[in-house]
Design a protein around this motif. Sequence first.
Motif, PDB file in Angstrom:
ATOM      1  N   MET A  16      -5.451 -35.559 -17.560  1.00 27.64           N
ATOM      2  CA  MET A  16      -6.650 -36.053 -16.894  1.00 27.64           C
ATOM      3  C   MET A  16      -6.229 -36.919 -15.715  1.00 27.64           C
ATOM      4  O   MET A  16      -5.519 -37.896 -15.888  1.00 27.64           O
ATOM      5  N   ASP A  52      -9.010 -29.425 -16.471  1.00 28.99           N
ATOM      6  CA  ASP A  52      -7.805 -29.729 -15.690  1.00 28.99           C
ATOM      7  C   ASP A  52      -7.792 -28.814 -14.468  1.00 28.99           C
ATOM      8  O   ASP A  52      -7.095 -27.806 -14.434  1.00 28.99           O
ATOM      9  N   PHE A  77     -14.821 -33.655 -18.279  1.00 32.10           N
ATOM     10  CA  PHE A  77     -14.519 -33.909 -19.682  1.00 32.10           C
ATOM     11  C   PHE A  77     -15.756 -33.621 -20.518  1.00 32.10           C
ATOM     12  O   PHE A  77     -16.881 -33.615 -20.017  1.00 32.10           O
ATOM     13  N   GLU A 110     -11.527 -35.539 -13.071  1.00 31.25           N
ATOM     14  CA  GLU A 110     -11.759 -34.182 -13.573  1.00 31.25           C
ATOM     15  C   GLU A 110     -12.807 -34.241 -14.680  1.00 31.25           C
ATOM     16  O   GLU A 110     -13.119 -35.308 -15.206  1.00 31.25           O
ATOM     17  N   PRO A 144     -12.314 -40.988 -14.354  1.00 30.51           N
ATOM     18  CA  PRO A 144     -11.774 -39.623 -14.383  1.00 30.51           C
ATOM     19  C   PRO A 144     -12.183 -38.820 -13.156  1.00 30.51           C
ATOM     20  O   PRO A 144     -13.347 -38.827 -12.764  1.00 30.51           O
ATOM     21  N   ILE A 163     -10.934 -31.386 -21.518  1.00 32.03           N
ATOM     22  CA  ILE A 163     -10.678 -31.809 -20.145  1.00 32.03           C
ATOM     23  C   ILE A 163     -10.685 -30.562 -19.277  1.00 32.03           C
ATOM     24  O   ILE A 163     -10.054 -29.565 -19.623  1.00 32.03           O
TER      25      ILE A 163
END
Length: 152
Positions: free
Chosen positions: A104, A97, A115, A113, A111, A95
């Motif tokens: 997440m 972040d 990945f 963010e 999502p 992830i």
Amino acid sequence: MPIFGAVSALLLGASASASEAPVAVVPAVAASIDLAITGLRSEKGDVLVCLSANPKYFPDCGKDAKARKIKVAAADADNIQIAGVKPGTYAVALIHDENGNGKMDMRLFLPREGFGFSRNPKIGMGPPKFKSAQFTVGALDAHYAVRMNYIL
């Protein structure tokens, strides 16, 4: 002393007594996994890495007590090494972040963010299954490229 006795004494060591059992020394087998990360959209925040051998806890390994969890500053995340990995079958989830809150972030079930997963499986509705991201680690070091994905 017969030859066999001399060899036994040499193998057991001169200080071993007859009542001590010989101890076999077996080297520990462990490898390193090197991850080449591509596609990070910024150097903000951290990259959270999860190495898991348990399909039940993939890709969210928060409750997997045996998973290896690593946090690396995004600015330093081009190459990440996971050392001391025992032979077995694993999968990696990452992830990006960006806001550094340790999770997440989602917006409308999507999502917010970045990945990524080992073996870069196709992303459909929801995260990939363990089987599509799994790889096997033996005694030799392994090298994998992971491409980050962003939806929003």
